[in-house]
Write a protein that holds these residues in place. Structure first.
Motif, PDB file in Angstrom:
ATOM      1  N   ASN A   2       7.870   2.012   1.761  1.00 53.61           N
ATOM      2  CA  ASN A   2       7.344   0.907   0.959  1.00 53.61           C
ATOM      3  C   ASN A   2       7.598   1.185  -0.520  1.00 53.61           C
ATOM      4  O   ASN A   2       7.255   2.247  -1.038  1.00 53.61           O
ATOM      5  CB  ASN A   2       5.850   0.767   1.215  1.00 53.61           C
ATOM      6  CG  ASN A   2       5.289  -0.514   0.625  1.00 53.61           C
ATOM      7  OD1 ASN A   2       5.850  -1.062  -0.326  1.00 53.61           O
ATOM      8  ND2 ASN A   2       4.195  -0.985   1.187  1.00 53.61           N
ATOM      9  N   ARG A   4       6.155   0.064  -3.031  1.00 56.59           N
ATOM     10  CA  ARG A   4       4.909   0.246  -3.770  1.00 56.59           C
ATOM     11  C   ARG A   4       4.506   1.713  -3.809  1.00 56.59           C
ATOM     12  O   ARG A   4       3.761   2.126  -4.693  1.00 56.59           O
ATOM     13  CB  ARG A   4       3.793  -0.578  -3.133  1.00 56.59           C
ATOM     14  CG  ARG A   4       4.003  -2.075  -3.242  1.00 56.59           C
ATOM     15  CD  ARG A   4       2.986  -2.824  -2.379  1.00 56.59           C
ATOM     16  NE  ARG A   4       1.641  -2.660  -2.894  1.00 56.59           N
ATOM     17  CZ  ARG A   4       1.082  -3.457  -3.782  1.00 56.59           C
ATOM     18  NH1 ARG A   4       1.772  -4.472  -4.272  1.00 56.59           N
ATOM     19  NH2 ARG A   4      -0.154  -3.261  -4.198  1.00 56.59           N
ATOM     20  N   HIS A   5       4.991   2.508  -2.852  1.00 57.86           N
ATOM     21  CA  HIS A   5       4.667   3.928  -2.801  1.00 57.86           C
ATOM     22  C   HIS A   5       5.379   4.728  -3.888  1.00 57.86           C
ATOM     23  O   HIS A   5       5.100   5.905  -4.075  1.00 57.86           O
ATOM     24  CB  HIS A   5       5.015   4.512  -1.428  1.00 57.86           C
ATOM     25  CG  HIS A   5       4.092   4.034  -0.346  1.00 57.86           C
ATOM     26  ND1 HIS A   5       4.313   4.331   0.992  1.00 57.86           N
ATOM     27  CD2 HIS A   5       2.960   3.299  -0.395  1.00 57.86           C
ATOM     28  CE1 HIS A   5       3.343   3.775   1.716  1.00 57.86           C
ATOM     29  NE2 HIS A   5       2.512   3.151   0.900  1.00 57.86           N
ATOM     30  N   PRO A   8       2.530   5.313  -8.610  1.00 57.01           N
ATOM     31  CA  PRO A   8       1.173   5.730  -8.244  1.00 57.01           C
ATOM     32  C   PRO A   8       0.115   4.647  -8.374  1.00 57.01           C
ATOM     33  O   PRO A   8      -0.732   4.500  -7.505  1.00 57.01           O
ATOM     34  CB  PRO A   8       0.905   6.890  -9.217  1.00 57.01           C
ATOM     35  CG  PRO A   8       2.254   7.434  -9.538  1.00 57.01           C
ATOM     36  CD  PRO A   8       3.166   6.249  -9.538  1.00 57.01           C
ATOM     37  N   ASP A  11       0.140   2.225  -5.419  1.00 54.89           N
ATOM     38  CA  ASP A  11       0.113   2.799  -4.070  1.00 54.89           C
ATOM     39  C   ASP A  11      -1.242   2.511  -3.433  1.00 54.89           C
ATOM     40  O   ASP A  11      -2.238   3.180  -3.710  1.00 54.89           O
ATOM     41  CB  ASP A  11       0.377   4.304  -4.142  1.00 54.89           C
ATOM     42  CG  ASP A  11       0.596   4.916  -2.760  1.00 54.89           C
ATOM     43  OD1 ASP A  11       0.421   4.193  -1.769  1.00 54.89           O
ATOM     44  OD2 ASP A  11       0.937   6.109  -2.696  1.00 54.89           O
ATOM     45  N   ASP A  12      -1.284   1.484  -2.564  1.00 53.58           N
ATOM     46  CA  ASP A  12      -2.557   1.095  -1.946  1.00 53.58           C
ATOM     47  C   ASP A  12      -2.924   1.948  -0.744  1.00 53.58           C
ATOM     48  O   ASP A  12      -3.951   1.719  -0.115  1.00 53.58           O
ATOM     49  CB  ASP A  12      -2.500  -0.385  -1.537  1.00 53.58           C
ATOM     50  CG  ASP A  12      -1.293  -0.697  -0.659  1.00 53.58           C
ATOM     51  OD1 ASP A  12      -0.558   0.249  -0.307  1.00 53.58           O
ATOM     52  OD2 ASP A  12      -1.087  -1.884  -0.327  1.00 53.58           O
ATOM     53  N   SER A  13      -2.091   2.944  -0.415  1.00 45.08           N
ATOM     54  CA  SER A  13      -2.403   3.806   0.732  1.00 45.08           C
ATOM     55  C   SER A  13      -3.378   4.919   0.366  1.00 45.08           C
ATOM     56  O   SER A  13      -3.878   5.618   1.246  1.00 45.08           O
ATOM     57  CB  SER A  13      -1.117   4.435   1.284  1.00 45.08           C
ATOM     58  OG  SER A  13      -0.578   5.383   0.355  1.00 45.08           O
ATOM     59  N   ASN A  73       5.171  10.582  -5.907  1.00 49.88           N
ATOM     60  CA  ASN A  73       4.689   9.635  -4.904  1.00 49.88           C
ATOM     61  C   ASN A  73       5.583   9.566  -3.672  1.00 49.88           C
ATOM     62  O   ASN A  73       5.114   9.271  -2.576  1.00 49.88           O
ATOM     63  CB  ASN A  73       4.532   8.245  -5.519  1.00 49.88           C
ATOM     64  CG  ASN A  73       3.085   7.835  -5.589  1.00 49.88           C
ATOM     65  OD1 ASN A  73       2.241   8.638  -5.969  1.00 49.88           O
ATOM     66  ND2 ASN A  73       2.776   6.609  -5.204  1.00 49.88           N
ATOM     67  N   ASN A  77       4.092  10.829   0.312  1.00 56.22           N
ATOM     68  CA  ASN A  77       4.185   9.888   1.419  1.00 56.22           C
ATOM     69  C   ASN A  77       5.293  10.243   2.408  1.00 56.22           C
ATOM     70  O   ASN A  77       5.615   9.434   3.287  1.00 56.22           O
ATOM     71  CB  ASN A  77       4.425   8.469   0.884  1.00 56.22           C
ATOM     72  CG  ASN A  77       3.204   7.896   0.196  1.00 56.22           C
ATOM     73  OD1 ASN A  77       2.209   7.582   0.844  1.00 56.22           O
ATOM     74  ND2 ASN A  77       3.267   7.759  -1.118  1.00 56.22           N
TER      75      ASN A  77
END
Length: 400
Positions: A2, A4-5, A8, A11-13, A73, A77
């Motif tokens: 993703n 978005r990863h 930082p 990063d919604d994870s 990041n 991940n």
């Protein structure tokens, strides 16, 4: 992966991470923010004098930090087994580059040491970038020590020896000592026999003494460390000015940006002696808070190591903690006169893109270990609850 990863803040994870991983992440951001603020103050006068731009070093450091955070990041991940599977290739590449720095015309010198390779406007320092991969490969070797043949053991021990000799030949005794101690502590944590560890420790000390006896400038540093005031305007000048900066901070410090020693009294104030400027501006209280931050980082690192389910992962956590906290304490020891003057940067404080990349990559590995050690028990619970609920509803519907 993703996209978005990669950033930082997007990063919604993170909300699903284990608690120790989230704490390490926030501690890293606090460390990084404090370091950037301190670099702005420490580097402004020298940047203004050299480049007519007091923000010159700060702006470059921010760019390096942003690039390093993207790598950070990606790693947090990425499954650790994939990173471990390619770590030996990175180690070999940086080992070759370390020896390239020794070739006249290719290695870029500073303070009589050839530690950089100029790639256009970007200086590459292999001895810094190799640190996280040295941790990974040491963990792989010693974590599987009993299952490996002696041929493989000796081959990798030889590679580690070449890394240390190459860095020592630059010459860079401080980084050699740090890398050697990191490998040694990883081997100790892996439970290697004391006869191997003892022999290695004695050999390392003898090698360091040999280097000091051969290199005149290293010998002068050791002698000036013992009594810097004996030659306060010569070999002891750097340490004397550093001690004056630390002492001037007193309890609460002179205030942010108000250091006097950074006004061309203390050389190398934005890299190897940045802690002295920090101590002058923030005093004993600020220095104590920095030591508390390092203590919290070390504690979390050890907790992660103890919780790790695989020996290799545990050794990675121990190695990263040793590098980050050990290098910081060595830097502080030099600035306060507790250790001989060396050229070790303070992670995420000192100016230097290579150190920034190596530091954030190493911490990302530690956070990845924390995630893999704890989230296997947390994440499935969130996923299975709605699935089980869905199965129950389907069962009830079919039953009706």
């Amino acid at each position: 992966m993703n996209l978005r990863h990669l950033i930082p803040i997007f990063d919604d994870s993170v909300s699903s991470w284990a608690l120790d991983a989230r704490l390490l992440r926030w501690l890293t951001f606090i460390w990084l923010f404090a370091g950037l603020i301190m670099l702005f103050s420490a580097s402004y006068p020298v940047a203004d004098a050299r480049h007519d731009d007091g923000m010159y070093y700060f702006k470059r450091q921010v760019l390096w930090a942003l690039a390093s955070l993207i790598l950070f990041n990606i790693i947090v991940n990425l499954p650790l087994r994939k990173i471990l599977g390619i770590s030996h290739w990175f180690l070999m590449v940086f080992l070759i580059l370390i020896f390239v720095t020794l070739i006249p015309g290719l290695g870029k010198k500073a303070f009589d040491a050839a530690r950089w390779i100029a790639l256009g406007p970007i200086p590459l320092q292999p001895s810094e970038l190799i640190k996280p991969f040295l941790v990974l490969q040491s963990a792989r070797l010693f974590g599987q020590w009993e299952r490996l043949r002696w041929g493989i053991r000796l081959a990798w021990l030889g590679v580690f020896g070449l890394v240390l000799l190459g860095i020592l030949a630059q010459p860079n005794l401080s980084t050699t000592a740090l890398c050697g101690m990191t490998i040694w502590f990883i081997a100790l944590a892996a439970g290697l026999p004391y006869k191997y560890l003892g022999g290695t420790a004695v050999g390392g000390v003898l090698l360091a003494l040999l280097s000091i006896s051969i290199k005149e400038y290293q010998r002068k540093r050791v002698m000036s460390f013992l009594n810097p005031w004996a030659d306060a305007t010569g070999d002891g000048y750097q340490l004397v000015q550093s001690l004056l900066a630390v002492g001037s901070g007193k309890t609460w410090g002179a205030g942010f940006g108000l250091s006097q020693q950074k006004l061309f009294y203390l050389p190398i104030q934005d890299t190897d002696f940045i802690f002295a400027i920090f101590a002058e501006e923030f005093g004993f209280v600020g220095s104590l808070l920095l030591l508390i931050l390092l203590g919290l980082f070390a504690t979390l690192g050890l907790i992660v190591a103890l919780k790790a389910k695989q020996p290799v992962h545990r050794l990675v956590a121990i190695g990263v903690t040793t590098v980050m906290v050990g290098q910081s304490l060595l830097h502080i020891g030099v600035a306060t006169g507790a250790l001989p003057t060396t050229g070790l940067p303070l992670p995420m404080f000192s100016y230097g893109g290579n150190s920034m990349v190596a530091s954030l990559v190493a911490i990302a590995l530690l956070i990845r270990v924390a995630r893999e050690s704890s989230e296997a028990e947390v994440v499935p619970l969130r996923k299975t609850e709605p699935e089980n609920g869905g199965r129950r509803r389907m069962f009830q519907k079919n039953k009706v």
